[in-house]
Write a protein that holds these residues in place. Structure first.
Motif, PDB file in Angstrom:
ATOM      1  N   LEU A 197     -35.260 -54.369  15.587  1.00 27.43           N
ATOM      2  CA  LEU A 197     -36.109 -53.258  16.021  1.00 27.43           C
ATOM      3  C   LEU A 197     -37.482 -53.259  15.365  1.00 27.43           C
ATOM      4  CD1 LEU A 197     -33.486 -50.357  15.977  1.00 27.43           C
ATOM      5  CD2 LEU A 197     -34.350 -51.591  17.966  1.00 27.43           C
ATOM      6  N   GLY A 198     -37.541 -53.725  14.101  1.00 25.85           N
ATOM      7  CA  GLY A 198     -38.814 -53.592  13.395  1.00 25.85           C
ATOM      8  C   GLY A 198     -39.271 -54.794  12.609  1.00 25.85           C
ATOM      9  N   GLY A 199     -38.428 -55.824  12.524  1.00 23.30           N
ATOM     10  CA  GLY A 199     -38.839 -57.008  11.786  1.00 23.30           C
ATOM     11  C   GLY A 199     -38.208 -57.099  10.411  1.00 23.30           C
ATOM     12  N   ASP A 200     -38.661 -58.065   9.624  1.00 21.86           N
ATOM     13  CA  ASP A 200     -38.060 -58.343   8.324  1.00 21.86           C
ATOM     14  C   ASP A 200     -38.271 -57.216   7.316  1.00 21.86           C
ATOM     15  OD1 ASP A 200     -37.124 -60.770   9.205  1.00 21.86           O
ATOM     16  OD2 ASP A 200     -38.826 -61.923   8.418  1.00 21.86           O
ATOM     17  N   HIS A 201     -39.413 -56.558   7.390  1.00 21.81           N
ATOM     18  CA  HIS A 201     -39.713 -55.520   6.393  1.00 21.81           C
ATOM     19  C   HIS A 201     -38.731 -54.350   6.476  1.00 21.81           C
ATOM     20  CE1 HIS A 201     -41.866 -53.160   3.517  1.00 21.81           C
ATOM     21  NE2 HIS A 201     -42.243 -52.252   4.407  1.00 21.81           N
ATOM     22  N   PRO A 202     -38.527 -53.731   7.637  1.00 22.15           N
ATOM     23  CA  PRO A 202     -37.517 -52.666   7.707  1.00 22.15           C
ATOM     24  C   PRO A 202     -36.108 -53.148   7.356  1.00 22.15           C
ATOM     25  CG  PRO A 202     -38.949 -52.606   9.627  1.00 22.15           C
ATOM     26  CD  PRO A 202     -39.246 -53.885   8.905  1.00 22.15           C
ATOM     27  N   ALA A 203     -35.789 -54.382   7.736  1.00 18.48           N
ATOM     28  CA  ALA A 203     -34.463 -54.919   7.417  1.00 18.48           C
ATOM     29  C   ALA A 203     -34.255 -54.995   5.909  1.00 18.48           C
ATOM     30  CB  ALA A 203     -34.286 -56.301   8.047  1.00 18.48           C
ATOM     31  N   GLU A 204     -35.272 -55.443   5.192  1.00 17.27           N
ATOM     32  CA  GLU A 204     -35.173 -55.549   3.739  1.00 17.27           C
ATOM     33  C   GLU A 204     -35.137 -54.168   3.091  1.00 17.27           C
ATOM     34  OE1 GLU A 204     -34.892 -57.000  -0.101  1.00 17.27           O
ATOM     35  OE2 GLU A 204     -34.454 -57.878   1.859  1.00 17.27           O
ATOM     36  N   ILE A 205     -35.921 -53.232   3.619  1.00 15.36           N
ATOM     37  CA  ILE A 205     -35.919 -51.860   3.088  1.00 15.36           C
ATOM     38  C   ILE A 205     -34.535 -51.240   3.258  1.00 15.36           C
ATOM     39  CG2 ILE A 205     -36.829 -49.532   3.410  1.00 15.36           C
ATOM     40  CD1 ILE A 205     -38.749 -51.436   1.995  1.00 15.36           C
ATOM     41  N   ALA A 206     -33.913 -51.446   4.430  1.00 15.48           N
ATOM     42  CA  ALA A 206     -32.575 -50.908   4.686  1.00 15.48           C
ATOM     43  C   ALA A 206     -31.559 -51.544   3.741  1.00 15.48           C
ATOM     44  CB  ALA A 206     -32.173 -51.149   6.136  1.00 15.48           C
ATOM     45  N   ARG A 207     -31.641 -52.847   3.559  1.00 19.57           N
ATOM     46  CA  ARG A 207     -30.702 -53.526   2.663  1.00 19.57           C
ATOM     47  C   ARG A 207     -30.840 -52.996   1.244  1.00 19.57           C
ATOM     48  NH1 ARG A 207     -30.464 -56.469  -1.205  1.00 19.57           N
ATOM     49  NH2 ARG A 207     -32.729 -56.672  -1.299  1.00 19.57           N
ATOM     50  N   GLN A 208     -32.075 -52.815   0.770  1.00 23.61           N
ATOM     51  CA  GLN A 208     -32.290 -52.306  -0.575  1.00 23.61           C
ATOM     52  C   GLN A 208     -31.743 -50.894  -0.722  1.00 23.61           C
ATOM     53  OE1 GLN A 208     -36.428 -52.578  -1.662  1.00 23.61           O
ATOM     54  NE2 GLN A 208     -36.536 -54.781  -1.358  1.00 23.61           N
ATOM     55  N   PHE A 209     -32.013 -50.053   0.258  1.00 22.18           N
ATOM     56  CA  PHE A 209     -31.599 -48.657   0.148  1.00 22.18           C
ATOM     57  C   PHE A 209     -30.083 -48.508   0.117  1.00 22.18           C
ATOM     58  CE2 PHE A 209     -30.383 -44.725   2.535  1.00 22.18           C
ATOM     59  CZ  PHE A 209     -30.592 -43.851   1.470  1.00 22.18           C
ATOM     60  N   PHE A 210     -29.394 -49.152   1.065  1.00 23.15           N
ATOM     61  CA  PHE A 210     -27.947 -48.987   1.135  1.00 23.15           C
ATOM     62  C   PHE A 210     -27.220 -49.756   0.031  1.00 23.15           C
ATOM     63  CE2 PHE A 210     -28.980 -47.955   5.637  1.00 23.15           C
ATOM     64  CZ  PHE A 210     -28.433 -46.675   5.651  1.00 23.15           C
ATOM     65  N   SER A 211     -27.850 -50.796  -0.528  1.00 27.13           N
ATOM     66  CA  SER A 211     -27.225 -51.548  -1.604  1.00 27.13           C
ATOM     67  C   SER A 211     -27.427 -50.883  -2.958  1.00 27.13           C
ATOM     68  CB  SER A 211     -27.788 -52.977  -1.651  1.00 27.13           C
ATOM     69  OG  SER A 211     -27.497 -53.684  -0.472  1.00 27.13           O
ATOM     70  N   ASN A 212     -28.575 -50.250  -3.129  1.00 25.99           N
ATOM     71  CA  ASN A 212     -28.891 -49.634  -4.423  1.00 25.99           C
ATOM     72  C   ASN A 212     -29.708 -48.362  -4.192  1.00 25.99           C
ATOM     73  OD1 ASN A 212     -29.068 -49.328  -7.210  1.00 25.99           O
ATOM     74  ND2 ASN A 212     -30.887 -50.614  -7.368  1.00 25.99           N
ATOM     75  N   PRO A 213     -29.077 -47.288  -3.711  1.00 23.69           N
ATOM     76  CA  PRO A 213     -29.807 -46.062  -3.370  1.00 23.69           C
ATOM     77  C   PRO A 213     -30.490 -45.431  -4.590  1.00 23.69           C
ATOM     78  CG  PRO A 213     -27.607 -46.042  -2.414  1.00 23.69           C
ATOM     79  CD  PRO A 213     -27.645 -47.178  -3.392  1.00 23.69           C
ATOM     80  N   SER A 214     -31.694 -44.957  -4.361  1.00 17.92           N
ATOM     81  CA  SER A 214     -32.453 -44.223  -5.374  1.00 17.92           C
ATOM     82  C   SER A 214     -33.424 -43.317  -4.643  1.00 17.92           C
ATOM     83  CB  SER A 214     -33.213 -45.186  -6.291  1.00 17.92           C
ATOM     84  OG  SER A 214     -34.226 -45.868  -5.565  1.00 17.92           O
ATOM     85  N   GLN A 215     -34.044 -42.403  -5.352  1.00 13.37           N
ATOM     86  CA  GLN A 215     -34.993 -41.500  -4.702  1.00 13.37           C
ATOM     87  C   GLN A 215     -36.163 -42.280  -4.112  1.00 13.37           C
ATOM     88  OE1 GLN A 215     -34.678 -37.994  -4.270  1.00 13.37           O
ATOM     89  NE2 GLN A 215     -36.280 -38.536  -2.810  1.00 13.37           N
ATOM     90  N   THR A 216     -36.644 -43.283  -4.859  1.00 15.53           N
ATOM     91  CA  THR A 216     -37.758 -44.094  -4.352  1.00 15.53           C
ATOM     92  C   THR A 216     -37.349 -44.857  -3.092  1.00 15.53           C
ATOM     93  OG1 THR A 216     -38.656 -44.368  -6.583  1.00 15.53           O
ATOM     94  CG2 THR A 216     -39.367 -45.951  -4.909  1.00 15.53           C
TER      95      THR A 216
ATOM     96  N   ASP B   4     -27.703 -57.492  -5.336  1.00 17.33           N
ATOM     97  CA  ASP B   4     -27.975 -56.429  -6.297  1.00 17.33           C
ATOM     98  C   ASP B   4     -29.183 -56.780  -7.147  1.00 17.33           C
ATOM     99  OD1 ASP B   4     -25.714 -55.035  -5.434  1.00 17.33           O
ATOM    100  OD2 ASP B   4     -24.411 -56.161  -6.803  1.00 17.33           O
ATOM    101  N   ALA B   5     -29.989 -55.770  -7.419  1.00 18.11           N
ATOM    102  CA  ALA B   5     -31.179 -55.977  -8.245  1.00 18.11           C
ATOM    103  C   ALA B   5     -30.786 -56.305  -9.681  1.00 18.11           C
ATOM    104  CB  ALA B   5     -32.053 -54.732  -8.207  1.00 18.11           C
ATOM    105  N   THR B   6     -31.548 -57.168 -10.313  1.00 15.52           N
ATOM    106  CA  THR B   6     -31.384 -57.497 -11.729  1.00 15.52           C
ATOM    107  C   THR B   6     -32.634 -57.016 -12.468  1.00 15.52           C
ATOM    108  OG1 THR B   6     -32.395 -59.688 -11.500  1.00 15.52           O
ATOM    109  CG2 THR B   6     -30.015 -59.518 -11.120  1.00 15.52           C
ATOM    110  N   TRP B   7     -32.570 -57.031 -13.783  1.00 17.77           N
ATOM    111  CA  TRP B   7     -33.741 -56.570 -14.551  1.00 17.77           C
ATOM    112  C   TRP B   7     -34.961 -57.429 -14.243  1.00 17.77           C
ATOM    113  CZ3 TRP B   7     -36.363 -59.694 -17.931  1.00 17.77           C
ATOM    114  CH2 TRP B   7     -35.737 -60.876 -18.330  1.00 17.77           C
TER     115      TRP B   7
ATOM    116  N   ARG C  89     -32.249 -61.747  -7.070  1.00 13.68           N
ATOM    117  CA  ARG C  89     -31.178 -60.759  -7.051  1.00 13.68           C
ATOM    118  C   ARG C  89     -29.820 -61.446  -7.144  1.00 13.68           C
ATOM    119  NH1 ARG C  89     -34.651 -58.421  -2.857  1.00 13.68           N
ATOM    120  NH2 ARG C  89     -35.722 -56.647  -3.785  1.00 13.68           N
ATOM    121  N   LYS C  90     -28.870 -60.723  -7.705  1.00 18.50           N
ATOM    122  CA  LYS C  90     -27.520 -61.246  -7.869  1.00 18.50           C
ATOM    123  C   LYS C  90     -26.731 -61.065  -6.574  1.00 18.50           C
ATOM    124  CE  LYS C  90     -23.446 -60.880 -10.843  1.00 18.50           C
ATOM    125  NZ  LYS C  90     -22.832 -60.149 -11.981  1.00 18.50           N
TER     126      LYS C  90
END
Length: 277
Positions: A75-94, A243-246, A260-261
């Protein structure tokens, strides 16, 4: 294990029972949209005789992150796909705020001038959403539970829904037919077909099949998609998570994706149809 009342969608269903009891509403027609559909499913499963009809719209008994990422990319390309993956994998307010700006407009026609405007009319509770997405949604699997639902039920879903996409249905149907053909239970000329019907629901059927073959296919499909009922064999379906690493948190996104791990988790099990087991 966590107390059942700690699960948001489980706790909310009690409010429906209290509401109906307080207003003396018997045998209500219950409509659930998105997260509300998860609450409605739980209520209908727990009160199968206390509900007359059920409507489930754009919801799911189990979340599929891999399919959500694919649909966001479509629907929107790689950027929305990556944003969705980040949000659902590691939810935060940001991540929640970014997802709202980038991905929520894709829930409706992105070319419409008011796309995403529904969020302006909503009363948001980010802390509730983050609690649900961080733990419960990833682990939620109500497929066995909703087998208790006995009332007439209408299920509505969008064919380009980014959160509950129907893409895996066709793949499952193909796999069943291929297996039946390989075992000689069905002629090789029989092929599954179907898709969008009126923009909101999916229908599958067989071409070039006999009545007996159609019955075998329908029974096998219901066993694969239905709740597990002591099957002889099951097939696991896994999803890949990052998952995000330091170190990845310190890097720009173009480099962070390689740092990422990676982990693989089993997301669901499907019963092998009895005719193949």
């Amino acid at each position: 294990p966590r107390d059942e009342q700690m699960h948001i969608y489980m706790g909310f269903y009690v409010n429906i029972a209290i509401f109906c009891s307080t207003l003396s509403i018997s045998s209500p027609v219950v409509f659930g949209q998105s997260f509300g559909g998860m609450v409605a499913m739980h209520y209908a499963a727990r009160h199968p005789k206390g509900i007359s009809k059920l409507i489930l719209s754009s919801t799911a008994a189990q979340f599929r992150l891999d399919e959500t990422v694919k649909m966001m990319r479509k629907l929107g390309g790689d950027h929305p796909a990556e944003i969705a993956r980040q949000f659902f994998s590691n939810p935060s307010q940001t991540a929640y705020d970014t997802y709202g700006k980038v991905c929520l407009p894709l829930y409706s026609n992105p070319n419409a001038p008011e796309a995403g405007a529904f969020r302006d009319r909503a009363i948001e509770r980010p802390e509730v959403a983050l609690h649900f997405f961080a733990d419960e949604m990833a682990q939620m699997d109500m497929r066995a539970e909703i087998a208790n639902i006995t009332c007439p039920t209408l299920v509505i879903g969008g064919t380009i829904d980014p959160v509950t996409p129907p893409l895996c249905s066709q793949a499952i149907a193909n796999a069943i037919v291929d297996s039946l053909c390989a075992l000689g239970e069905m002629a090789h000329g029989a092929r599954p077909s179907g898709g969008d019907r009126g923009g909101g629901w999916i229908r599958y059927h067989l071409h070039n099949s006999t009545t007996e073959e159609a019955e075998i296919f329908s029974r096998a499909l219901s066993e694969v998609l239905g709740p597990l009922d002591k099957p002889r064999y099951v097939v696991a379906r896994s999803s890949r998570f990052f998952d995000a690493t330091w170190l990845s948190k310190l890097m720009p996104e173009v480099l962070a994706i390689y740092l990422r791990k990676q982990r693989v988790s089993v997301m669901m099990y499907h019963a092998v149809p009895s005719c193949l087991a």
